[in-house]
Write an enzyme that holds these catalytic residues in place. Sequence first.
Site, short mmCIF file in Angstrom:
data_model
loop_
_atom_site.label_atom_id
_atom_site.label_comp_id
_atom_site.label_asym_id
_atom_site.label_seq_id
_atom_site.Cartn_x
_atom_site.Cartn_y
_atom_site.Cartn_z
N ILE A 36 0.77 -1.10 0.09
CA ILE A 36 0.00 0.01 0.01
C ILE A 36 0.66 1.44 0.18
O ILE A 36 2.07 1.22 0.21
CB ILE A 36 -1.15 0.02 1.20
CG1 ILE A 36 -0.24 0.06 2.50
CG2 ILE A 36 -1.93 -1.04 1.15
CD1 ILE A 36 -1.13 0.04 3.78
N ASP A 37 0.11 2.40 -0.28
CA ASP A 37 0.90 3.53 -0.51
C ASP A 37 1.61 3.96 0.68
O ASP A 37 1.09 3.94 1.93
CB ASP A 37 0.27 4.81 -1.31
CG ASP A 37 0.79 5.71 -1.71
OD1 ASP A 37 1.90 5.44 -2.49
OD2 ASP A 37 0.67 6.83 -1.37
N LYS A 38 3.00 4.84 0.61
CA LYS A 38 3.36 5.63 1.84
C LYS A 38 2.39 6.14 2.75
O LYS A 38 2.50 5.97 3.99
CB LYS A 38 4.35 6.38 1.39
CG LYS A 38 5.03 7.37 2.39
CD LYS A 38 5.91 8.62 1.93
CE LYS A 38 6.55 9.42 2.96
NZ LYS A 38 7.29 10.31 2.54
#
Length: 347
Positions: free
Chosen positions: A153-155
């Site tokens: 998943i994204d930062k």
Amino acid sequence: MTQAPLEIDDNNDDELYEHYAFTAEKGQQPLRIDKYLMNFIENATRNKIQTAAKNGSIYVNDIPVKQNYKVKPFDKIRVLFEHPPYEYLLTPENIPLDIVYEDDVLLVVNKPAGMVVHPGHGNYSGTLINALTYHFDNLPNNSSNRPGLVHRIDKDTSGLLVIAKTEEAMTHLSKQFFDKTSEREYVAIVWGNVEADSGTVEGNIGRHPKNRLQNTVFEGDEADKGKPAVTHYKVIERLGYVTLVSCKLETGRTHQIRVHMKHIGHTLFNDERYGGEKILKGTTFSKYKQFVDNCFKVLPRQALHAKTLGFEHPITGAFMRFNSEIPEDMQQCIDKWRNYSKHQDLE
């Protein structure tokens, strides 16, 4: 068995790695960027720099430029490629992990917002991979040679990830994500009042033609420029000028929820990359602007949390489902909007 490709959820698909970054000086005179970079990059030929520009790999202020672009004072220049820098070495780091579940073959972690899942884009330390390689020996590599990762998943998205500890678990879990038999539910705050109580967004997702740091939906004759993507959404709570929604992924494309919700007119709240850091719905009153600014300060990231994760255990075959609490920053933002919507006569 052939290992299925890594599922990416809302992170970059054909991701870019930062190799060089510069900020032009205050007194910088106009200079072609290919000449400018030759002054800073060792062993670089002008031909290689021009090729990089033609391939869309040179960015100024996050927008790709051609080789004849004239550098100006304070320009932020980055050179990005689709492979990591050769000098990069993965270093184990003693970073605490929030482990929700663990057994001999897998673990489930709750990733905080702000933590990058794996190195890239100039983030070569402090990532989840750096932490995993410190705490666990001999994690299996996925199809992208990243230890333990089944999906990511994204930062600035918080929430649950499953990590494989054995080759068998990696293959089994990866296949579930590829076959769309895993369960992934996110909670998001989006701009605007989502009219339908529930719905499905279908639209092929690919890299934006003008801004390679974004992705977009391709339809009609251009559909083949993207990959099929399906997001199911459901309204949890209407909060006036924003809506709290649940999003279930059928596929795991690049920034899928962020792109799909923007496509239907409901950009994620405070999603800077996709324009959600601006006031997209509401009034012109200065008090309202101050209220939204306060919400941005409480939640300084896109309002997205990977709340639920379900999959079949690779060994026992039992279906396992994990839930995580909405993190404090996002909950505070929800509470603010809930209170605001109760005391305002919203049109």
